[in-house]
Scaffold this motif. Sequence first.
Motif, PDB file in Angstrom:
ATOM      1  N   CYS A 173       0.820  -1.219   0.000  1.00 36.73           N
ATOM      2  CA  CYS A 173       0.000   0.000   0.000  1.00 36.73           C
ATOM      3  C   CYS A 173       0.848   1.261   0.000  1.00 36.73           C
ATOM      4  N   TRP A 174       2.122   1.160   0.332  1.00 38.66           N
ATOM      5  CA  TRP A 174       2.982   2.337   0.299  1.00 38.66           C
ATOM      6  C   TRP A 174       3.351   2.708  -1.128  1.00 38.66           C
ATOM      7  N   LEU A 175       3.041   1.837  -2.082  1.00 38.65           N
ATOM      8  CA  LEU A 175       3.256   2.161  -3.486  1.00 38.65           C
ATOM      9  C   LEU A 175       1.965   2.582  -4.164  1.00 38.65           C
ATOM     10  N   ASP A 176       0.865   1.843  -3.903  1.00 44.34           N
ATOM     11  CA  ASP A 176      -0.393   2.171  -4.576  1.00 44.34           C
ATOM     12  C   ASP A 176      -1.413   2.859  -3.678  1.00 44.34           C
ATOM     13  N   PHE A 177      -1.094   3.031  -2.367  1.00 49.19           N
ATOM     14  CA  PHE A 177      -1.967   3.707  -1.414  1.00 49.19           C
ATOM     15  C   PHE A 177      -3.311   2.997  -1.249  1.00 49.19           C
ATOM     16  N   GLU A 178      -3.372   1.708  -1.555  1.00 52.34           N
ATOM     17  CA  GLU A 178      -4.605   0.932  -1.384  1.00 52.34           C
ATOM     18  C   GLU A 178      -4.330  -0.212  -0.420  1.00 52.34           C
ATOM     19  N   ALA A 179      -5.060  -0.221   0.692  1.00 48.89           N
ATOM     20  CA  ALA A 179      -4.811  -1.206   1.741  1.00 48.89           C
ATOM     21  C   ALA A 179      -5.321  -2.580   1.343  1.00 48.89           C
ATOM     22  N   THR A 180      -4.417  -3.562   1.368  1.00 51.05           N
ATOM     23  CA  THR A 180      -4.772  -4.955   1.109  1.00 51.05           C
ATOM     24  C   THR A 180      -4.160  -5.807   2.210  1.00 51.05           C
ATOM     25  N   LEU A 181      -4.992  -6.616   2.870  1.00 50.25           N
ATOM     26  CA  LEU A 181      -4.503  -7.438   3.968  1.00 50.25           C
ATOM     27  C   LEU A 181      -4.244  -8.860   3.509  1.00 50.25           C
ATOM     28  N   SER A 182      -3.132  -9.413   3.948  1.00 49.67           N
ATOM     29  CA  SER A 182      -2.839 -10.815   3.698  1.00 49.67           C
ATOM     30  C   SER A 182      -3.170 -11.622   4.954  1.00 49.67           C
ATOM     31  N   GLU A 183      -3.079 -12.942   4.853  1.00 45.75           N
ATOM     32  CA  GLU A 183      -3.381 -13.805   5.998  1.00 45.75           C
ATOM     33  C   GLU A 183      -2.310 -13.699   7.079  1.00 45.75           C
ATOM     34  N   ARG A 184      -1.186 -13.080   6.746  1.00 47.37           N
ATOM     35  CA  ARG A 184      -0.079 -13.007   7.699  1.00 47.37           C
ATOM     36  C   ARG A 184      -0.200 -11.840   8.664  1.00 47.37           C
ATOM     37  N   VAL A 185      -1.156 -10.938   8.454  1.00 49.70           N
ATOM     38  CA  VAL A 185      -1.288  -9.765   9.325  1.00 49.70           C
ATOM     39  C   VAL A 185      -2.725  -9.606   9.808  1.00 49.70           C
ATOM     40  N   ASP A 186      -2.875  -8.916  10.931  1.00 50.10           N
ATOM     41  CA  ASP A 186      -4.201  -8.605  11.477  1.00 50.10           C
ATOM     42  C   ASP A 186      -4.646  -7.194  11.107  1.00 50.10           C
ATOM     43  N   ALA A 187      -3.693  -6.346  10.751  1.00 51.33           N
ATOM     44  CA  ALA A 187      -4.014  -4.973  10.365  1.00 51.33           C
ATOM     45  C   ALA A 187      -2.831  -4.387   9.611  1.00 51.33           C
ATOM     46  N   VAL A 188      -3.098  -3.390   8.779  1.00 51.92           N
ATOM     47  CA  VAL A 188      -2.030  -2.687   8.069  1.00 51.92           C
ATOM     48  C   VAL A 188      -2.184  -1.185   8.291  1.00 51.92           C
ATOM     49  N   LEU A 189      -1.058  -0.510   8.326  1.00 50.92           N
ATOM     50  CA  LEU A 189      -1.024   0.938   8.459  1.00 50.92           C
ATOM     51  C   LEU A 189      -0.532   1.510   7.132  1.00 50.92           C
ATOM     52  N   CYS A 190      -1.401   2.251   6.456  1.00 49.66           N
ATOM     53  CA  CYS A 190      -1.126   2.692   5.090  1.00 49.66           C
ATOM     54  C   CYS A 190      -1.312   4.195   4.946  1.00 49.66           C
ATOM     55  N   PRO A 191      -0.624   4.812   3.973  1.00 47.37           N
ATOM     56  CA  PRO A 191      -0.854   6.231   3.696  1.00 47.37           C
ATOM     57  C   PRO A 191      -2.234   6.456   3.100  1.00 47.37           C
ATOM     58  N   VAL A 192      -2.744   7.650   3.284  1.00 48.35           N
ATOM     59  CA  VAL A 192      -4.040   8.041   2.732  1.00 48.35           C
ATOM     60  C   VAL A 192      -3.812   9.045   1.610  1.00 48.35           C
ATOM     61  N   LEU A 193      -4.502   8.857   0.510  1.00 46.39           N
ATOM     62  CA  LEU A 193      -4.391   9.754  -0.628  1.00 46.39           C
ATOM     63  C   LEU A 193      -5.321  10.944  -0.412  1.00 46.39           C
ATOM     64  N   ALA A 194      -4.753  12.121  -0.150  1.00 47.23           N
ATOM     65  CA  ALA A 194      -5.548  13.338   0.007  1.00 47.23           C
ATOM     66  C   ALA A 194      -5.643  14.019  -1.349  1.00 47.23           C
ATOM     67  N   VAL A 195      -6.846  14.389  -1.783  1.00 45.80           N
ATOM     68  CA  VAL A 195      -7.012  14.934  -3.126  1.00 45.80           C
ATOM     69  C   VAL A 195      -7.792  16.243  -3.102  1.00 45.80           C
ATOM     70  N   ASP A 196      -7.535  17.049  -4.112  1.00 46.08           N
ATOM     71  CA  ASP A 196      -8.357  18.221  -4.401  1.00 46.08           C
ATOM     72  C   ASP A 196      -9.516  17.715  -5.257  1.00 46.08           C
ATOM     73  N   LYS A 197     -10.722  17.686  -4.706  1.00 48.09           N
ATOM     74  CA  LYS A 197     -11.850  17.026  -5.366  1.00 48.09           C
ATOM     75  C   LYS A 197     -12.122  17.576  -6.770  1.00 48.09           C
ATOM     76  N   THR A 198     -12.076  18.893  -6.915  1.00 44.91           N
ATOM     77  CA  THR A 198     -12.345  19.479  -8.223  1.00 44.91           C
ATOM     78  C   THR A 198     -11.284  19.075  -9.232  1.00 44.91           C
ATOM     79  N   ARG A 199     -10.012  19.200  -8.843  1.00 47.11           N
ATOM     80  CA  ARG A 199      -8.928  18.818  -9.749  1.00 47.11           C
ATOM     81  C   ARG A 199      -8.977  17.328 -10.051  1.00 47.11           C
TER      82      ARG A 199
END
Length: 341
Positions: A173-199
């Motif tokens: 998720c640090w590359l695509d900013f989309e959180a995906t969990l595998s069976e090896r983890v209980d939770a992931v900490l990922c960046p959030v994509l902040a956007v200008d809605k109009t742009r």
Amino acid sequence: MSVRSQESGAARRRAQVGPMMVVTVLMALGLVGLGTAARAATIGVILPGSWPSVQQAEALQQGMTLALKTWPGDSVPTLIVKDSACDARKAELAAEELIQAKVDIVLGNWCEIGNGADRLKAAGIPLISSNAERVPGKELQVQLGRIELYAAERIATELRRETGLRISARTSCWLDFEATLSERVDAVLCPVLAVDKTRWDQVANTYAAAFRKPISPSAARGYAAMELALNYLRRAKGGKVTAALRDTQASTTLFGPVPAADAPAPTTALQLVFAQHLPKMGPQATQTLEKLVKSKGCGCPGGTLRDGCPKDGSPWSDMPFVVRGGGTPAACSTAISVLEL
């Protein structure tokens, strides 16, 4: 007229027609301008092309291509792309190759953190860094990251210690900013994509028309980085590198204003996403997790710390993350329900 003279005349005509045809084709594709034949700038790009995801690298480059195609400049910059495979050593070598190619600016650090930056600085070449984390004290850089270096790993380490859960701060998720969990983890900490809605809506519509598919976070990251590079090149005419970088730092992209170098990370910079089913925890760990979940978004309207939502004094309250649990309105009830099992 001799045969040799006829052949020489034909050769001259071919020499004239060939370049004209090439220019005509390039003009039809929008790859050359109609203005004066000024030297086109050269942009170096260090992409994670071969690993971890060829598809994400392609999306990054498509976003850059869209920004180039829609740039209103007189001449479209030349792109030189190198592969880092998200490897620090390869990124250093790629930076050296771009220095030898005498590029005007480099786009990189999509997954590496600062690798190659010092070499570029020594060569006087600016870098647009797109890593979600910021490297302090770097000159000749414009950084798109909003998160303090290694802050995510420190938060994840504390969460693992307090809850006993398998929480990762280093996933794809640090590359695509989309959180995906595998069976090896209980939770992931990922960046959030902040956007200008109009742009975002404008760019997304143009991207969909150009590539016949919806824009992805990776494509948006490529677009934003290229926006900054093009803004820099427009301002750097005449060799005013420092002033051009300062003005570029003050510009905006489809992600909104470029974060200031000393700006603290907002409380929404990261998201903690839980798996649907968590392992059984002891009473103390359960109490810690319950306080965490409620203080980081699930006790507030809309699932975010805004609109004057009161803080509960939890040690987690001011940390730069929210609990999203999959990003749905039911995320709070899901996250809290696992505590009641």
